[in-house]
Design a protein around this motif. Sequence first.
Motif, mmCIF file in Angstrom:
data_model
loop_
_atom_site.group_PDB
_atom_site.id
_atom_site.type_symbol
_atom_site.label_atom_id
_atom_site.label_comp_id
_atom_site.label_asym_id
_atom_site.label_seq_id
_atom_site.Cartn_x
_atom_site.Cartn_y
_atom_site.Cartn_z
ATOM 1 N N MET A 1 22.094 49.875 33.939
ATOM 2 C CA MET A 1 23.337 50.527 34.461
ATOM 3 C C MET A 1 23.847 51.168 33.171
ATOM 4 N N GLU A 2 23.984 52.386 33.001
ATOM 5 C CA GLU A 2 24.447 53.188 31.834
ATOM 6 C C GLU A 2 25.850 53.610 31.990
ATOM 7 N N VAL A 3 26.286 53.159 30.639
ATOM 8 C CA VAL A 3 28.069 53.771 31.174
ATOM 9 C C VAL A 3 27.850 55.227 30.549
ATOM 10 N N GLU A 4 29.374 55.963 31.495
ATOM 11 C CA GLU A 4 29.143 57.115 32.175
ATOM 12 C C GLU A 4 29.464 57.980 30.537
ATOM 13 N N THR A 5 31.162 57.446 30.281
ATOM 14 C CA THR A 5 31.099 57.812 28.853
ATOM 15 C C THR A 5 31.940 56.339 28.235
ATOM 16 N N ILE A 6 32.223 56.864 26.595
ATOM 17 C CA ILE A 6 32.808 55.330 26.408
ATOM 18 C C ILE A 6 34.390 55.974 25.839
ATOM 19 N N THR A 7 34.708 54.766 25.890
ATOM 20 C CA THR A 7 36.255 55.235 26.380
ATOM 21 C C THR A 7 36.587 55.042 24.220
ATOM 22 N N SER A 8 38.562 55.179 24.027
ATOM 23 C CA SER A 8 38.317 55.187 22.270
ATOM 24 C C SER A 8 38.420 54.304 21.493
ATOM 25 N N GLY A 9 38.730 52.646 23.421
ATOM 26 C CA GLY A 9 39.171 51.410 22.572
ATOM 27 C C GLY A 9 36.930 50.901 21.863
ATOM 28 N N GLN A 10 36.551 51.452 23.147
ATOM 29 C CA GLN A 10 35.146 51.009 22.515
ATOM 30 C C GLN A 10 34.540 51.912 22.025
ATOM 31 N N CYS A 11 34.576 53.155 21.270
ATOM 32 C CA CYS A 11 33.841 53.541 20.152
ATOM 33 C C CYS A 11 34.831 53.137 18.812
ATOM 34 N N ALA A 12 36.099 52.266 18.618
ATOM 35 C CA ALA A 12 36.341 52.077 17.382
ATOM 36 C C ALA A 12 36.134 50.475 17.034
ATOM 37 N N ALA A 13 35.771 50.015 18.738
ATOM 38 C CA ALA A 13 35.633 48.299 18.683
ATOM 39 C C ALA A 13 34.052 48.285 17.898
ATOM 40 N N ALA A 14 33.297 49.610 18.332
ATOM 41 C CA ALA A 14 31.536 49.523 18.326
ATOM 42 C C ALA A 14 32.188 49.722 16.814
ATOM 43 N N ARG A 15 31.678 50.975 16.470
ATOM 44 C CA ARG A 15 32.658 51.350 14.976
ATOM 45 C C ARG A 15 32.715 49.791 13.673
ATOM 46 N N ALA A 16 33.246 49.072 14.182
ATOM 47 C CA ALA A 16 33.619 48.474 13.391
ATOM 48 C C ALA A 16 32.573 46.998 13.525
ATOM 49 N N LEU A 17 32.035 46.758 14.695
ATOM 50 C CA LEU A 17 31.023 45.436 15.100
ATOM 51 C C LEU A 17 29.716 46.181 13.891
#
Length: 103
Positions: free
Chosen positions: A1-17
């Motif tokens: 399943m594909e994510v429709e659009t990422i959230t701001s929290g997901q963006c920040a978390a992914a960048r941190a990870l």
Amino acid sequence: MEVETITSGQCAAARALTQISVEVLAVRSGLGADVIRRFEAGSTPPDVPGLRALQAALESFGAHFIPEDDMGAGVRLRFTSSVSRKVAGWENEGGAVGDDDVP
């Protein structure tokens, strides 16, 4: 399943990870660093193509986005096959397996 659009929290978390800077993400995604900072701060999100570019850029650094379900949306690191081979090679480097080791 594909994510429709990422959230701001997901963006920040992914960048941190993935341990990348806003500037590096800006170059890879083609968006301005100020656009990314505003988005992560919860302000103005990019348009849908911009969100998809952010997601693709973060995925290229090893982020994996988890679609929203009853527990919410998420992000985690994806292990590549080369990383998995490296981890498998570490298995017997510490000596005999103890009773508390995970099988």
